[in-house]
Design a protein around this motif. Structure first.
Motif, PDB file in Angstrom:
ATOM      1  N   PHE A  85      53.420  30.650  62.284  1.00  0.00           N
ATOM      2  CA  PHE A  85      54.153  31.713  62.975  1.00  0.00           C
ATOM      3  C   PHE A  85      53.324  32.213  64.153  1.00  0.00           C
ATOM      4  CE2 PHE A  85      56.617  31.837  59.100  1.00  0.00           C
ATOM      5  CZ  PHE A  85      57.884  32.168  59.554  1.00  0.00           C
ATOM      6  N   THR A 135      53.620  35.029  67.922  1.00  0.00           N
ATOM      7  CA  THR A 135      54.343  36.038  68.693  1.00  0.00           C
ATOM      8  C   THR A 135      53.921  35.886  70.157  1.00  0.00           C
ATOM      9  OG1 THR A 135      54.297  37.486  66.754  1.00  0.00           O
ATOM     10  CG2 THR A 135      54.930  38.498  68.832  1.00  0.00           C
ATOM     11  N   ILE A 164      63.240  32.856  63.660  1.00  0.00           N
ATOM     12  CA  ILE A 164      63.106  33.899  64.676  1.00  0.00           C
ATOM     13  C   ILE A 164      63.377  35.244  64.011  1.00  0.00           C
ATOM     14  CG2 ILE A 164      63.904  34.712  66.928  1.00  0.00           C
ATOM     15  CD1 ILE A 164      65.167  31.789  67.202  1.00  0.00           C
ATOM     16  N   ASP A 165      62.345  36.074  63.930  1.00  0.00           N
ATOM     17  CA  ASP A 165      62.489  37.381  63.250  1.00  0.00           C
ATOM     18  C   ASP A 165      63.126  37.207  61.874  1.00  0.00           C
ATOM     19  OD1 ASP A 165      61.271  38.927  65.192  1.00  0.00           O
ATOM     20  OD2 ASP A 165      63.148  39.447  66.200  1.00  0.00           O
ATOM     21  N   GLY A 166      62.741  36.152  61.147  1.00  0.00           N
ATOM     22  CA  GLY A 166      63.232  35.920  59.793  1.00  0.00           C
ATOM     23  C   GLY A 166      64.544  35.151  59.704  1.00  0.00           C
ATOM     24  N   GLU A 167      65.201  34.883  60.826  1.00  0.00           N
ATOM     25  CA  GLU A 167      66.469  34.146  60.831  1.00  0.00           C
ATOM     26  C   GLU A 167      66.219  32.670  61.136  1.00  0.00           C
ATOM     27  OE1 GLU A 167      70.698  33.894  63.297  1.00  0.00           O
ATOM     28  OE2 GLU A 167      69.332  35.557  63.687  1.00  0.00           O
ATOM     29  N   ILE A 205      64.059  32.086  73.704  1.00  0.00           N
ATOM     30  CA  ILE A 205      63.453  33.049  72.789  1.00  0.00           C
ATOM     31  C   ILE A 205      62.616  34.001  73.627  1.00  0.00           C
ATOM     32  CG2 ILE A 205      61.948  33.386  70.805  1.00  0.00           C
ATOM     33  CD1 ILE A 205      62.739  30.526  69.935  1.00  0.00           C
ATOM     34  N   ASN A 236      57.278  38.249  72.922  1.00  0.00           N
ATOM     35  CA  ASN A 236      56.917  39.278  71.943  1.00  0.00           C
ATOM     36  C   ASN A 236      57.834  39.274  70.721  1.00  0.00           C
ATOM     37  OD1 ASN A 236      54.785  40.175  73.635  1.00  0.00           O
ATOM     38  ND2 ASN A 236      56.260  41.339  74.837  1.00  0.00           N
ATOM     39  N   VAL A 237      58.402  38.106  70.407  1.00  0.00           N
ATOM     40  CA  VAL A 237      59.242  37.927  69.215  1.00  0.00           C
ATOM     41  C   VAL A 237      58.520  36.969  68.281  1.00  0.00           C
ATOM     42  CG1 VAL A 237      61.428  36.986  68.374  1.00  0.00           C
ATOM     43  CG2 VAL A 237      61.402  38.398  70.421  1.00  0.00           C
ATOM     44  N   ARG A 238      58.463  37.314  66.995  1.00  0.00           N
ATOM     45  CA  ARG A 238      57.796  36.456  66.001  1.00  0.00           C
ATOM     46  C   ARG A 238      58.665  35.237  65.726  1.00  0.00           C
ATOM     47  NH1 ARG A 238      57.058  36.285  60.053  1.00  0.00           N
ATOM     48  NH2 ARG A 238      54.897  35.633  59.685  1.00  0.00           N
ATOM     49  N   VAL A 239      58.046  34.047  65.849  1.00  0.00           N
ATOM     50  CA  VAL A 239      58.794  32.798  65.725  1.00  0.00           C
ATOM     51  C   VAL A 239      57.926  31.728  65.074  1.00  0.00           C
ATOM     52  CG1 VAL A 239      58.165  32.060  68.071  1.00  0.00           C
ATOM     53  CG2 VAL A 239      60.209  31.123  67.003  1.00  0.00           C
ATOM     54  N   GLN A 240      58.588  30.808  64.380  1.00  0.00           N
ATOM     55  CA  GLN A 240      57.920  29.595  63.900  1.00  0.00           C
ATOM     56  C   GLN A 240      58.761  28.401  64.332  1.00  0.00           C
ATOM     57  OE1 GLN A 240      58.090  28.307  59.758  1.00  0.00           O
ATOM     58  NE2 GLN A 240      55.907  27.832  59.857  1.00  0.00           N
TER      59      GLN A 240
END
Length: 120
Positions: A50, A52, A70-73, A85, A88-92
């Motif tokens: 993950f 950001t 993306i943000d848990g989705e 995307i 400053n968004v949390r992503v894997q």
């Protein structure tokens, strides 16, 4: 001096996870901080930790599928689809599938390890 540049020798980013990264324009190739454009091939079962990032990332899938959390989705894109995307968004990013995924990634500002903020 010409008003354009043809890229015939992209910078191949060294990796240890089997992923091919060819940066055509960006910090590693020409010092450009504003944008980076890279051709990538993610092998089957590949994934990154993950992160950001402090840049917007646009991805266009050429072949295969790619998974984004993306943000848990969970979002899965296939060939011909694209996504932006926001920074400053949390992503894997991952390719949990059985075939490789080929795609183009564009980052603004340019990709830099200092701006990724990977969780190790």
């Amino acid at each position: 001096m010409k008003n354009y540049k043809i890229q015939k020798t992209p910078f191949v980013v060294p990796t240890t996870d089997g992923k091919l990264i060819e940066e055509h324009f960006g910090k590693a190739t020409d010092g450009n901080d504003a944008i980076s454009i890279a051709h990538m091939i993610a092998p089957p079962k590949w994934k990154e930790p993950f992160q950001t990032p402090e840049f917007d990332e646009f991805t266009y899938i050429i072949k295969g599928k790619k998974q984004f959390i993306i943000d848990g989705e969970e979002v899965i894109l296939k060939a011909g689809e694209s996504i932006k995307i926001n920074k400053n968004v949390r992503v894997q990013y991952s390719n949990p599938f059985d075939e490789e995924c080929e795609y183009i990634a564009i980052c603004t500002p340019a990709f830099s390890l200092d701006l990724v903020n990977r969780e190790e």
